[in-house]
Motif scaffolding. Sequence first.
Motif, PDB file in Angstrom:
ATOM      1  N   LEU A  79      -4.531   5.581  11.191  1.00 36.84           N
ATOM      2  CA  LEU A  79      -5.834   5.164  11.720  1.00 36.84           C
ATOM      3  C   LEU A  79      -6.403   3.943  10.997  1.00 36.84           C
ATOM      4  N   ILE A  80      -5.818   3.573   9.850  1.00 39.51           N
ATOM      5  CA  ILE A  80      -6.323   2.415   9.101  1.00 39.51           C
ATOM      6  C   ILE A  80      -5.978   1.131   9.853  1.00 39.51           C
ATOM      7  N   ASP A  81      -6.944   0.249   9.986  1.00 40.10           N
ATOM      8  CA  ASP A  81      -6.726  -1.047  10.628  1.00 40.10           C
ATOM      9  C   ASP A  81      -6.165  -2.017   9.593  1.00 40.10           C
ATOM     10  N   GLU A  82      -4.863  -2.263   9.673  1.00 43.76           N
ATOM     11  CA  GLU A  82      -4.208  -3.105   8.663  1.00 43.76           C
ATOM     12  C   GLU A  82      -4.684  -4.555   8.715  1.00 43.76           C
ATOM     13  N   LYS A  83      -5.281  -4.971   9.834  1.00 44.43           N
ATOM     14  CA  LYS A  83      -5.774  -6.350   9.945  1.00 44.43           C
ATOM     15  C   LYS A  83      -6.889  -6.625   8.937  1.00 44.43           C
ATOM     16  N   LYS A  84      -7.566  -5.571   8.496  1.00 42.16           N
ATOM     17  CA  LYS A  84      -8.666  -5.737   7.550  1.00 42.16           C
ATOM     18  C   LYS A  84      -8.204  -5.617   6.097  1.00 42.16           C
ATOM     19  N   LEU A  85      -6.891  -5.532   5.895  1.00 47.36           N
ATOM     20  CA  LEU A  85      -6.338  -5.423   4.542  1.00 47.36           C
ATOM     21  C   LEU A  85      -5.727  -6.744   4.113  1.00 47.36           C
ATOM     22  N   ILE A 114       3.730  -3.645  10.485  1.00 50.15           N
ATOM     23  CA  ILE A 114       2.991  -4.306   9.394  1.00 50.15           C
ATOM     24  C   ILE A 114       3.875  -5.308   8.664  1.00 50.15           C
ATOM     25  N   ILE A 115       5.082  -4.876   8.289  1.00 50.85           N
ATOM     26  CA  ILE A 115       5.956  -5.747   7.481  1.00 50.85           C
ATOM     27  C   ILE A 115       6.412  -6.957   8.284  1.00 50.85           C
ATOM     28  N   SER A 169      -2.750  -8.756   1.700  1.00 54.32           N
ATOM     29  CA  SER A 169      -1.302  -8.505   1.598  1.00 54.32           C
ATOM     30  C   SER A 169      -1.006  -7.304   0.714  1.00 54.32           C
ATOM     31  N   LYS A 170      -1.716  -7.219  -0.417  1.00 52.69           N
ATOM     32  CA  LYS A 170      -1.491  -6.107  -1.349  1.00 52.69           C
ATOM     33  C   LYS A 170      -1.827  -4.771  -0.688  1.00 52.69           C
ATOM     34  N   THR A 192       7.475  -9.423  -2.790  1.00 52.84           N
ATOM     35  CA  THR A 192       7.251  -7.979  -2.909  1.00 52.84           C
ATOM     36  C   THR A 192       8.470  -7.138  -2.554  1.00 52.84           C
ATOM     37  N   ALA A 193       9.527  -7.776  -2.118  1.00 53.87           N
ATOM     38  CA  ALA A 193      10.768  -7.068  -1.769  1.00 53.87           C
ATOM     39  C   ALA A 193      10.532  -5.977  -0.724  1.00 53.87           C
ATOM     40  N   VAL A 194       9.628  -6.235   0.238  1.00 50.60           N
ATOM     41  CA  VAL A 194       9.352  -5.227   1.267  1.00 50.60           C
ATOM     42  C   VAL A 194      10.454  -5.177   2.317  1.00 50.60           C
ATOM     43  N   ASN A 195      11.373  -6.134   2.279  1.00 48.11           N
ATOM     44  CA  ASN A 195      12.493  -6.084   3.226  1.00 48.11           C
ATOM     45  C   ASN A 195      13.229  -4.755   3.120  1.00 48.11           C
ATOM     46  N   GLN A 196      13.324  -4.247   1.897  1.00 49.11           N
ATOM     47  CA  GLN A 196      14.004  -2.972   1.682  1.00 49.11           C
ATOM     48  C   GLN A 196      13.281  -1.842   2.411  1.00 49.11           C
ATOM     49  N   ASP A 197      11.940  -1.836   2.329  1.00 42.64           N
ATOM     50  CA  ASP A 197      11.153  -0.817   3.035  1.00 42.64           C
ATOM     51  C   ASP A 197      11.308  -0.964   4.547  1.00 42.64           C
TER      52      ASP A 197
END
Length: 744
Positions: free
Chosen positions: A408-414, A450-451, A416-417, A462-467
């Motif tokens: 339910l969290i709107d990631e647009k308001k976050l 998101i990613i 990068s961290k 951040t090496a998020v490619n792995q996630d």
Amino acid sequence: MTVGNIIYLGKMQTISLDTAVSEIYQACQKSSEKSPFFFIVGAGISSPIIPLAVEIERECKEIAIKHKRDKGPSSNSPNVTYSHWFQQAFPQPKERQEFLVNKIKNKPISLANLRLAHLLSEKNISNLVITPNFDDMLSRALWLFQIHHIVCDHPATIARINPDAKDIQILHVHGSYLFYDCCNTNHEIKRRTKGNDNPVKTFMDTLLISRVPLVIGYGGWEDDVIMKALKRRLINNSTLPYNIYWFCFTEREIDKLPPWLKNHGNVKFVVPPSMPKKNIFTSEKNLNPIFLDDSEKENQLNAVRILEELLVTFGYNTPPLINDPLTFFSRHIKKSWPKTYLHKRKWSFDTEEDLYFIDSVIEKIDRANMLLKQNMRLETQQNQKKMEQILNLIRNSRYLEALIKANLIDEKKLDSKGKIQLTKVLMTASINVRENPDAALQGYEKIIQIINKLDKKTKMKTAVNQDLVYAYLFKGNELEKQNKNRAAIKSYDEIIKKYSDHLNATIRSCVADALWYKAGILRELNQSGSAIRIYCKIDEMFEYDKDIQTKGTVASALIDLSEIYVELNEDELALELYNTVIKRYRNSKPDSVISDILITAYYKKGNLFMRKKRYGEAAEVYSKALERIEQKTNISEFLDRVFKIAISKGMALSDNDQNTKAIETIDLLLEKYKTISSPEIRCYFIDAMLIRGTILMKMNNQNEAIKAFNGIIRRFSRSKDPEIRENLNIARQKLDCLKNCPYR
């Protein structure tokens, strides 16, 4: 190759967008030198807002015919037909300009022009754009971002353009729609290319000595000033300091280009991905739709995609207008508006007043900006509070609740961290949700969403490619469990397509897993030919990888491949694969995953020998499998395999007329594990006792056989397990057979 007096020594080169951008990036990294590139952009960057030449020609032809000027052109060449019908429809230069004004003026800026303006703003690739376009969209896009630049739209003003200057510069080689002397017809275009003292021609020739173009959205009309200049530079295959990159909307567009361009050794044509063939797997036609998505069906490479890939690779920041619009406008007005001041003369006061009271406008903008930032801080605090609640739910193993709240969290308001933290939370919750697979799927899909929207720089840091790879992999696993095989394969294909060339060991392991899972689905769908190709590909790609997980996947792929060969009665191929696994992994550590697969290879090789009635060899192979298990630290975890292999060994010895050794093998097994109470092992235990009794019957030792079967009945008669009850019935049948035997 020779055409006329010109020699072409090269061979046409086509490359992918990723490769081209990588090479351009590398060429621009020499900080001590100016950029070797400039842009040539054509109508493709202003389409579809400004119609292409084909559309204009169609409209002009209708207008000309309406005025009874219907005589056809002298040639079918696109530039000839366009010029002919444009002139037939509008004979006067002023009329042609008015037609263009109607098509261009006040039209919204195209996405490609906005992306190009963004790209130019940092000047890392180039500060110079040359275009045959009449529209001013690029200039308007630059002014929208408040980026100062120089425009030249007439040969008389060419001196304004200095490639060595730091300013962003745009050269309209055919003029602009703002003036009636723009070049629309063939005659006008050719006139601009003639004469040794032609300033545009001289400029182009000088520029091409040291710099090369990145060509985007341009069709390449041979008679225009750009193509004439390129031809002079490339004649006789003269070597360039850097490669020209010609980006093609479709691959077939290359066919329209002249040989002197296509076959030059320093010209690379960047083409869209190849369209999947109708029969990727020739024997599995029904599977084809899985591998076709909308982007692949179009088989196109548009200007927006090209420019976005360059933006991501070069790591540009968001323009201030987008990042902080109110601050941007406030600063712009403050810089542009005169300050109010008052000074005293001898007998009077002079003043320059703020007649528009612009200070109050700036104050309103600053006030709105302050309120907006306060609201954003409040939203950030609220999101942080929500995130802490979700983390507490995970800490208390309430994964489903955590997943529902995280979704339910709107990631647009976050920032990068915050986005990265959200993906970590979603991953933990999704992996641990077992009672609701649909919720887990939603979690993986949100991670992917998101990613994929993060910029390349953030991904690298951040090496998020792995996630992201894990999300695709686990999503595929969930879909597979729900028998949504096509969707599962599509998820696995995302990993295979995007990360097959990745160097990270963990990501490579996931690519191998994705291929393995995909091959498994194809086996279930009876697509053996496709599965075989993928298993072979796994071995080819990852044979020499040192990562233990990847090695395990390769070994499993070889075992699975051997099983297909057994099903196809290709026993020698299967045997060769078992031997490959044994030879390749025989020195693996006893407690490793590889050792478990090695045991499987021995066991299945033994089964193959049994099938081929090579009983002695089967018994030897089973012995080696048992030896490997004996080396393990915790044998109790592998007792099911111990019983299966030992029973198989006993049967092999018996079939090889080594009944005494067979009985010894079974007796050793029963004695060693007689105290085991596990229900599963009890089933194997009774199997071993039945085999023992059967071998004693074969040896004509009826009395011992009767004791064996009576022992089964006495020991397990109270069991309610259906499998054990079935074995008890077999024991009774064999006992009855022995009791009624006339030779007893």
